[in-house]
Write a protein that holds these residues in place. Structure first.
Motif, mmCIF file in Angstrom:
data_model
loop_
_atom_site.group_PDB
_atom_site.id
_atom_site.type_symbol
_atom_site.label_atom_id
_atom_site.label_comp_id
_atom_site.label_asym_id
_atom_site.label_seq_id
_atom_site.Cartn_x
_atom_site.Cartn_y
_atom_site.Cartn_z
ATOM 1 N N THR A 222 0.809 -1.227 0.000
ATOM 2 C CA THR A 222 0.000 0.000 0.000
ATOM 3 C C THR A 222 0.838 1.271 0.000
ATOM 4 O O THR A 222 0.276 2.362 0.126
ATOM 5 N N ARG A 223 2.170 1.152 -0.114
ATOM 6 C CA ARG A 223 2.982 2.358 -0.190
ATOM 7 C C ARG A 223 2.753 3.062 -1.517
ATOM 8 O O ARG A 223 2.569 2.423 -2.557
ATOM 9 N N PRO A 224 2.770 4.401 -1.540
ATOM 10 C CA PRO A 224 2.585 5.124 -2.807
ATOM 11 C C PRO A 224 3.782 4.918 -3.732
ATOM 12 O O PRO A 224 4.872 4.548 -3.274
ATOM 13 N N PRO A 225 3.618 5.168 -5.038
ATOM 14 C CA PRO A 225 4.707 4.951 -5.994
ATOM 15 C C PRO A 225 5.970 5.737 -5.667
ATOM 16 O O PRO A 225 7.073 5.324 -6.019
ATOM 17 N N GLY A 226 5.845 6.860 -4.997
ATOM 18 C CA GLY A 226 7.025 7.651 -4.661
ATOM 19 C C GLY A 226 7.836 7.095 -3.513
ATOM 20 O O GLY A 226 8.903 7.628 -3.192
ATOM 21 N N GLU A 227 7.356 6.059 -2.857
ATOM 22 C CA GLU A 227 8.054 5.480 -1.713
ATOM 23 C C GLU A 227 8.409 4.026 -1.997
ATOM 24 O O GLU A 227 8.176 3.136 -1.185
ATOM 25 N N VAL A 228 8.987 3.793 -3.160
ATOM 26 C CA VAL A 228 9.334 2.423 -3.558
ATOM 27 C C VAL A 228 10.402 1.839 -2.638
ATOM 28 O O VAL A 228 10.361 0.649 -2.301
ATOM 29 N N ASP A 229 11.374 2.650 -2.221
ATOM 30 C CA ASP A 229 12.416 2.146 -1.332
ATOM 31 C C ASP A 229 11.837 1.662 -0.007
ATOM 32 O O ASP A 229 12.231 0.606 0.514
ATOM 33 N N LYS A 230 10.888 2.433 0.534
ATOM 34 C CA LYS A 230 10.246 2.000 1.779
ATOM 35 C C LYS A 230 9.427 0.742 1.568
ATOM 36 O O LYS A 230 9.377 -0.142 2.432
ATOM 37 N N ALA A 231 8.795 0.638 0.409
ATOM 38 C CA ALA A 231 8.046 -0.583 0.100
ATOM 39 C C ALA A 231 8.986 -1.782 0.028
ATOM 40 O O ALA A 231 8.658 -2.873 0.502
ATOM 41 N N GLY A 232 10.171 -1.580 -0.572
ATOM 42 C CA GLY A 232 11.137 -2.674 -0.657
ATOM 43 C C GLY A 232 11.628 -3.113 0.707
ATOM 44 O O GLY A 232 11.750 -4.322 0.976
ATOM 45 N N GLN A 233 11.914 -2.176 1.588
ATOM 46 C CA GLN A 233 12.367 -2.529 2.932
ATOM 47 C C GLN A 233 11.278 -3.266 3.705
ATOM 48 O O GLN A 233 11.555 -4.245 4.400
ATOM 49 N N ALA A 234 10.021 -2.789 3.580
ATOM 50 C CA ALA A 234 8.927 -3.458 4.272
ATOM 51 C C ALA A 234 8.714 -4.869 3.721
ATOM 52 O O ALA A 234 8.455 -5.808 4.480
ATOM 53 N N ALA A 235 8.826 -5.023 2.400
ATOM 54 C CA ALA A 235 8.650 -6.343 1.797
ATOM 55 C C ALA A 235 9.762 -7.296 2.226
ATOM 56 O O ALA A 235 9.513 -8.470 2.537
ATOM 57 N N LEU A 236 10.994 -6.803 2.255
ATOM 58 C CA LEU A 236 12.111 -7.657 2.663
ATOM 59 C C LEU A 236 12.005 -8.030 4.137
ATOM 60 O O LEU A 236 12.244 -9.188 4.518
ATOM 61 N N LEU A 237 11.617 -7.072 4.977
ATOM 62 C CA LEU A 237 11.417 -7.366 6.393
ATOM 63 C C LEU A 237 10.259 -8.339 6.583
ATOM 64 O O LEU A 237 10.321 -9.257 7.409
ATOM 65 N N GLY A 238 9.182 -8.149 5.796
ATOM 66 C CA GLY A 238 8.056 -9.074 5.874
ATOM 67 C C GLY A 238 8.451 -10.483 5.474
ATOM 68 O O GLY A 238 8.005 -11.462 6.086
ATOM 69 N N SER A 239 9.304 -10.620 4.448
ATOM 70 C CA SER A 239 9.751 -11.954 4.043
ATOM 71 C C SER A 239 10.565 -12.611 5.152
ATOM 72 O O SER A 239 10.447 -13.818 5.390
ATOM 73 N N LEU A 240 11.383 -11.824 5.862
ATOM 74 C CA LEU A 240 12.163 -12.388 6.962
ATOM 75 C C LEU A 240 11.260 -12.854 8.095
ATOM 76 O O LEU A 240 11.475 -13.929 8.675
ATOM 77 N N VAL A 241 10.237 -12.069 8.420
ATOM 78 C CA VAL A 241 9.300 -12.476 9.479
ATOM 79 C C VAL A 241 8.548 -13.738 9.072
ATOM 80 O O VAL A 241 8.318 -14.648 9.884
ATOM 81 N N LEU A 242 8.159 -13.835 7.812
ATOM 82 C CA LEU A 242 7.499 -15.052 7.335
ATOM 83 C C LEU A 242 8.437 -16.252 7.406
ATOM 84 O O LEU A 242 7.995 -17.372 7.696
ATOM 85 N N LEU A 243 9.707 -16.036 7.157
ATOM 86 C CA LEU A 243 10.662 -17.137 7.275
ATOM 87 C C LEU A 243 10.840 -17.559 8.733
ATOM 88 O O LEU A 243 11.085 -18.735 9.023
ATOM 89 N N VAL A 244 10.726 -16.604 9.648
ATOM 90 C CA VAL A 244 10.710 -16.968 11.067
ATOM 91 C C VAL A 244 9.497 -17.851 11.365
ATOM 92 O O VAL A 244 9.595 -18.846 12.100
ATOM 93 N N ALA A 245 8.359 -17.500 10.781
ATOM 94 C CA ALA A 245 7.165 -18.332 10.951
ATOM 95 C C ALA A 245 7.378 -19.725 10.383
ATOM 96 O O ALA A 245 6.907 -20.719 10.949
ATOM 97 N N VAL A 246 8.090 -19.818 9.265
ATOM 98 C CA VAL A 246 8.409 -21.126 8.696
ATOM 99 C C VAL A 246 9.226 -21.949 9.684
ATOM 100 O O VAL A 246 8.988 -23.145 9.877
ATOM 101 N N GLY A 247 10.202 -21.307 10.335
ATOM 102 C CA GLY A 247 11.003 -22.022 11.311
ATOM 103 C C GLY A 247 10.193 -22.492 12.515
ATOM 104 O O GLY A 247 10.417 -23.589 13.031
#
Length: 455
Positions: A222-247
Motif C-alpha cells: 500500500t505504499r505510494p509509488p514515490g516510496e518504492v524504497d520503503k516498500a522494498g524494505q517493508a517487503a524484505l522485512l516481511g519476508s524475513l518475518v514469514l521465514l521466522v514463521a516457517v522455522g
C-alpha cells in the motif's frame, strides 16, 4: 559448572563451530554498520553537508543494517537451538546425577558466553575492515563524501559484543528450557526420540509471526509509488518475518510437504525412497533444522532478485532507476546470501553427521553402504525441495507486495534464469553437504558406532 562447560567446548569443538561462525557474523555485521554510523556522526559539519548521489550514508547504513542484523540474529538463534539440541543427551545425563535446572542453565550460559567472547575480537576486526571497504566503495560511486573516514573507536565493537551476548543469552534461555525443566528420567528418555507434537507456545508464536509478516507485506503493497524504497524494505522485512514463521511451524509444514513430495520418490525407489521419507517425517525437528537455512537462502535471495528486476522495469520508461540503486541492491543481496549460505552448509553437515549411530544400526540389520547413500541422496533431494518450496512461497508473496507498490500490479517481473541459479545454488550447498557428511558418518565398523559414537 564453569569447568564442565569449558570442558565440553574443548572436547566437542565441532558441535559449537556453527554457533561460533554465527556469533562472529553477528559481531562483524553490527560492528560494520555501527562504524558507518560513527563515521557520519563524527565527521565535520562541512563534510556531512557535502551533496552525494543516492540516499546518503546514514540511510544506507540504516537500511542495510536493519535487514542484515536481523538476518544475522535469526542465524544465531537457529545455531544456538541446534547446538543445544546436539547436547540434549549430555544435559539430560547431568539432570540424572542431581544437577538442578539452574545449574544446567548456568552451564549453557557459560558455553554461549565463552563462544561469543572467543569470536568477539576477530568479529570486531572483520567488521571494522568491512566498514573501510564498504565506505571506499560508496566513495568511489559518489554515494559518500570524499572526506568521510571511519573513526578509530572501540564503541561500535563494544556495542556489537554487548548485542551478541544479549542475543545469545536470551536465545539459550529459551532453547534450554525444555531439558532443564522436565524430570531427570524424562529428560534422558526424551533424547532417544523426537516428541510427536509441536508445542502450543511454538505454534502460537508461529501464527503471530505469520500475522506480523502479512501485515508488513500489506504495508509494503500500500505504499505510494514515490516510496518504492520503503516498500522494498517493508517487503524484505516481511519476508524475513514469514521465514521466522516457517522455522516455528516447520515440523508441521515440512512433514506435510515431505508426504506430498515423497509419493513420486516412493514410486521410483520403493525401498530407499520409502525409508528416506519415513526418516524425514519421523524426525520432523531434525528436518526443520536443515530446511530452514535453505528456505532462508532461497526466500531472501529470490525476493531481492525479483524486487530488483521489478524496480528496473518499473523505472525503465521514466529513467528513475540509477546504477547506484542497482549496486546497493546487489551489495545487500551478496551480504544476505553470505549469511544464509554459511548457515545452510554448517547445518546440513552437522545434522547428517550426528546420525552415526542411526546409520550403524541400519548397517547391522543388513543395509549396505550403497543403499545408505541412495537413501541419503533421496533425503537430500527432498530436503532441498521442501526448502526451495517454502522459500519460494515467501519470495512470491513478498515480491508481489512490492510489485503492487512499484507498478500497481501484483505480478512482478521475475528473472527466471537468476531464480534458477538460486535453486541450483541451494541444491549445490545442500546435496553435496549431506552426502559428504554421510560418507564420513558411515565409515568404520558398524558395531562400534552403534554402541554410541559421539562427536
Amino acid at each position: 559448572m564453569v569447568l564442565l562447560a569449558l570442558g565440553q567446548l574443548r572436547r566437542r569443538p565441532a558441535a559449537f563451530a556453527g554457533l561460533a561462525v554465527a556469533l562472529l557474523l553477528l559481531v562483524a555485521t553490527t560492528t560494520l554498520f555501527g562504524s558507518l554510523f560513527a563515521t557520519q556522526v563524527t565527521a565535520p559539519e562541512a563534510v556531512r553537508a557535502t551533496p552525494v548521489a543516492g540516499p546518503g550514508l546514514m540511510v544506507i547504513a540504516g537500511a542495510f543494517g536493519e535487514i542484515a542484523v536481523l538476518v544475522a540474529f535469526f542465524v544465531v538463534v537457529h545455531a544456538i537451538g541446534f547446538a543445544l539440541r546436539r547436547q540434549h543427551r549430555e544435559l539430560a545425563l547431568l539432570r540424572t546425577i542431581a544437577a538442578t535446572p539452574r545449574q544446567v542453565r548456568r552451564l549453557v550460559r557459560v558455553q554461549i558466553l565463552a563462544t561469543a567472547l572467543a569470536v568477539a575480537l576477530p568479529g570486531a576486526l572483520a567488521g571494522w575492515c568491512a566498514a573501510h571497504r564498504f565506505l571506499d566503495a560508496l566513495r568511489d560511486r559518489g554515494m559518500a563524501a570524499p572526506g568521510l573516514r571511519v573513526p578509530v573507536t572501540p564503541l561500535p565493537a563494544l556495542v556489537a559484543v554487548a548485542v551478541t551476548l544479549a542475543v545469545g543469552l536470551v536465545a539459550s534461555a529459551v532453547a534450554v528450557r525444555r531439558v532443564s525443566r522436565i524430570a531427570p528420567a524424562a529428560a534422558l528418555t526424551a533424547t532417544a526420540t523426537e516428541q510427536g507434537r509441536t508445542g502450543v507456545p511454538r505454534l502460537l508464536a508461529g501464527v503471530c509471526a505469520l500475522v506480523g509478516g502479512g501485515l508488513l507485506l500489506r504495508l509494503a503493497a500500500t505504499r505510494p509509488p514515490g516510496e518504492v524504497d520503503k516498500a522494498g524494505q517493508a517487503a524484505l522485512l516481511g519476508s524475513l518475518v514469514l521465514l521466522v514463521a516457517v522455522g516455528l511451524t516447520g515440523p508441521l509444514t515440512a512433514r506435510a510437504l515431505v508426504a506430498v513430495l515423497g509419493a513420486p520418490l516412493r514410486a521410483l525407489l520403493p525401498g530407499t525412497g520409502w525409508l528416506a521419507e519415513a526418516h524425514l517425517r519421523g524426525y520432523a525437528r531434525r528436518l526443520t533444522s536443515a530446511v530452514v537455512p535453505v528456505a532462508l537462502l532461497v526466500g531472501l535471495s529470490a525476493t531481492m532478485m525479483i524486487m530488483t528486476r521489478t524496480a528496473e522495469h518499473a523505472a525503465g520508461p521514466t529513467g528513475a532507476a540509477s546504477a547506484t540503486d542497482v549496486w546497493l541492491r546487489q551489495a545487500e543481496l551478496a551480504l544476505l546470501t553470505c549469511f544464509t549460505a554459511v548457515s545452510t552448509v554448517h547445518t546440513v553437515i552437522a545434522v547428517t553427521g550426528e546420525r552415526r549411530r542411526e546409520f550403524a544400526l541400519l548397517r547391522l540389520v543388513g543395509a549396505t553402504r550403497r543403499q545408505l547413500l541412495r537413501m541419503l541422496t533421496s533425503e537430500a533431494l527432498l530436503t532441498t525441495a521442501v526448502g526451495v518450496l517454502l522459500g519460494g512461497a515467501v519470495a512470491a508473496l513478498a515480491s508481489a507486495a512490492f510489485s503492487a507498490a512499484a507498478t500497481g500490479s501484483a505480478m512482478p517481473s521475475v528473472p527466471v534464469a537468476a531464480c534458477g541459479w538460486i535453486v541450483a545454488g541451494a541444491a549445490a550447498l545442500t546435496v553435496p553437504g549431506i552426502l559428504g557428511a554421510g560418507l564420513r558418518a558411515i565409515r568404520g565398523p558398524a558395531a562400534e558406532q552403534a554402541v554410541g559414537a559421539r562427536d
